[in-house]
Design a protein around this motif. Structure first.
Motif, mmCIF file in Angstrom:
data_model
loop_
_atom_site.group_PDB
_atom_site.id
_atom_site.type_symbol
_atom_site.label_atom_id
_atom_site.label_comp_id
_atom_site.label_asym_id
_atom_site.label_seq_id
_atom_site.Cartn_x
_atom_site.Cartn_y
_atom_site.Cartn_z
ATOM 1 N N UNK A 60 4.172 -20.861 -0.306
ATOM 2 C CA UNK A 60 3.368 -20.353 -1.176
ATOM 3 C C UNK A 60 2.972 -18.916 -0.976
ATOM 4 N N UNK A 61 2.321 -18.145 -1.961
ATOM 5 C CA UNK A 61 2.011 -16.879 -1.764
ATOM 6 C C UNK A 61 0.824 -16.737 -0.850
ATOM 7 N N UNK A 62 0.882 -16.064 0.205
ATOM 8 C CA UNK A 62 -0.267 -16.188 1.243
ATOM 9 C C UNK A 62 -1.893 -15.777 0.528
ATOM 10 N N UNK A 63 -2.864 -16.494 0.905
ATOM 11 C CA UNK A 63 -3.993 -16.384 0.224
ATOM 12 C C UNK A 63 -5.045 -15.281 1.152
ATOM 13 N N UNK A 64 -4.978 -15.471 2.399
ATOM 14 C CA UNK A 64 -5.942 -14.550 2.871
ATOM 15 C C UNK A 64 -5.610 -13.512 3.506
ATOM 16 N N UNK A 65 -4.994 -12.561 2.705
ATOM 17 C CA UNK A 65 -4.324 -11.278 3.212
ATOM 18 C C UNK A 65 -5.354 -10.076 3.381
ATOM 19 N N UNK A 66 -6.488 -10.200 2.642
ATOM 20 C CA UNK A 66 -7.169 -8.894 2.352
ATOM 21 C C UNK A 66 -7.657 -8.397 3.652
ATOM 22 N N UNK A 67 -7.280 -7.387 4.087
ATOM 23 C CA UNK A 67 -7.728 -6.556 5.438
ATOM 24 C C UNK A 67 -9.020 -6.018 5.001
ATOM 25 N N UNK A 78 -4.700 0.607 17.527
ATOM 26 C CA UNK A 78 -4.212 -0.427 18.761
ATOM 27 C C UNK A 78 -2.627 -0.300 18.343
ATOM 28 N N UNK A 79 -1.972 0.273 17.441
ATOM 29 C CA UNK A 79 -0.751 0.297 17.149
ATOM 30 C C UNK A 79 -0.290 -1.189 16.910
ATOM 31 N N UNK A 80 -1.132 -1.921 16.271
ATOM 32 C CA UNK A 80 -0.572 -3.302 15.903
ATOM 33 C C UNK A 80 -0.398 -3.475 14.177
ATOM 34 N N UNK A 81 -0.552 -2.352 13.425
ATOM 35 C CA UNK A 81 -0.297 -2.311 12.343
ATOM 36 C C UNK A 81 0.103 -0.865 11.721
ATOM 37 N N UNK A 82 1.158 -0.918 10.564
ATOM 38 C CA UNK A 82 1.490 0.463 10.338
ATOM 39 C C UNK A 82 0.985 0.489 8.945
ATOM 40 N N UNK A 83 0.970 1.929 8.380
ATOM 41 C CA UNK A 83 0.577 2.230 7.220
ATOM 42 C C UNK A 83 1.253 1.430 6.237
ATOM 43 N N UNK A 89 0.461 -5.043 2.187
ATOM 44 C CA UNK A 89 -0.682 -6.173 2.152
ATOM 45 C C UNK A 89 -1.389 -5.947 0.870
ATOM 46 N N UNK A 90 -1.560 -4.568 0.351
ATOM 47 C CA UNK A 90 -2.472 -4.294 -0.615
ATOM 48 C C UNK A 90 -1.585 -4.488 -1.858
ATOM 49 N N UNK A 91 -0.559 -3.823 -1.897
ATOM 50 C CA UNK A 91 0.334 -3.634 -3.028
ATOM 51 C C UNK A 91 1.168 -5.018 -3.360
ATOM 52 N N UNK A 92 1.780 -5.425 -2.307
ATOM 53 C CA UNK A 92 2.754 -6.554 -2.415
ATOM 54 C C UNK A 92 2.501 -7.989 -1.953
ATOM 55 N N UNK A 94 1.924 -8.792 0.871
ATOM 56 C CA UNK A 94 2.632 -9.332 1.769
ATOM 57 C C UNK A 94 1.634 -9.313 3.286
ATOM 58 N N UNK A 95 1.447 -10.339 4.065
ATOM 59 C CA UNK A 95 0.807 -10.347 5.030
ATOM 60 C C UNK A 95 0.780 -9.555 6.258
ATOM 61 N N UNK A 96 0.209 -8.730 6.845
ATOM 62 C CA UNK A 96 0.684 -8.215 7.977
ATOM 63 C C UNK A 96 0.539 -9.354 9.305
ATOM 64 N N UNK A 97 1.275 -8.826 10.495
ATOM 65 C CA UNK A 97 1.517 -9.768 11.429
ATOM 66 C C UNK A 97 0.321 -9.665 12.284
#
Ligand code: FES
Length: 115
Positions: A60-67, A78-83, A89-92, A94-97
């Motif tokens: 299902x579409x992930x629920x808890x992705x709001x950063x 920390x270099x663990x997430x890109x722009x 995450x915000x537009x599509x 898609x959960x970040x890793x």
């Protein structure tokens, strides 16, 4: 209602716990309750020590992705997430890793947490 599975070289075996319906607790809070040794310091989204990889285990579409803004800043430094991952995450939705356990709210979905 969700199973949260923690896996880490710091533990002898994986631990799966059940997050109760209606909970709005952080992943770090759930880990602490079950004595899962995720490292943490500030508990306020500022130090980055609680960074962990979170994978949603359902189709299902992930629920808890709001950063949170703190997560974006700390994980990016920390270099663990890109722009692009922040944008996705915000537009599509898609959960970040990577997430901060002290900022991530456990939702009604099964997740795998690596730390
Ligand atoms: Fe410091 Fe989570 S404990 S960012």
């Amino acid at each position: 209602m969700a199973d949260v599975t923690f896996t880490s070289p710091a533990m002898p075996k994986d631990v799966t716990v059940y997050a109760t319906a209606g909970d709005t607790r952080t992943l770090l809070s759930v880990a602490k309750e079950h004595k899962v040794p995720i490292h943490f310091e500030c508990e306020n989204g500022e130090c980055g020590s609680c960074a962990c990889q979170v994978t949603v285990l359902s189709d299902k579409t992930p629920l808890g992705i709001a950063l949170t803004e703190k997560e974006k800043t700390v994980l990016k430094l920390a270099g663990k997430i890109t722009d692009k991952q922040i944008h996705d995450a915000e537009v599509k939705d898609l959960p970040p890793p990577w997430r901060l356990a002290c900022q991530f709210i456990v939702r009604h979905e099964d997740i795998l947490v690596k730390f």
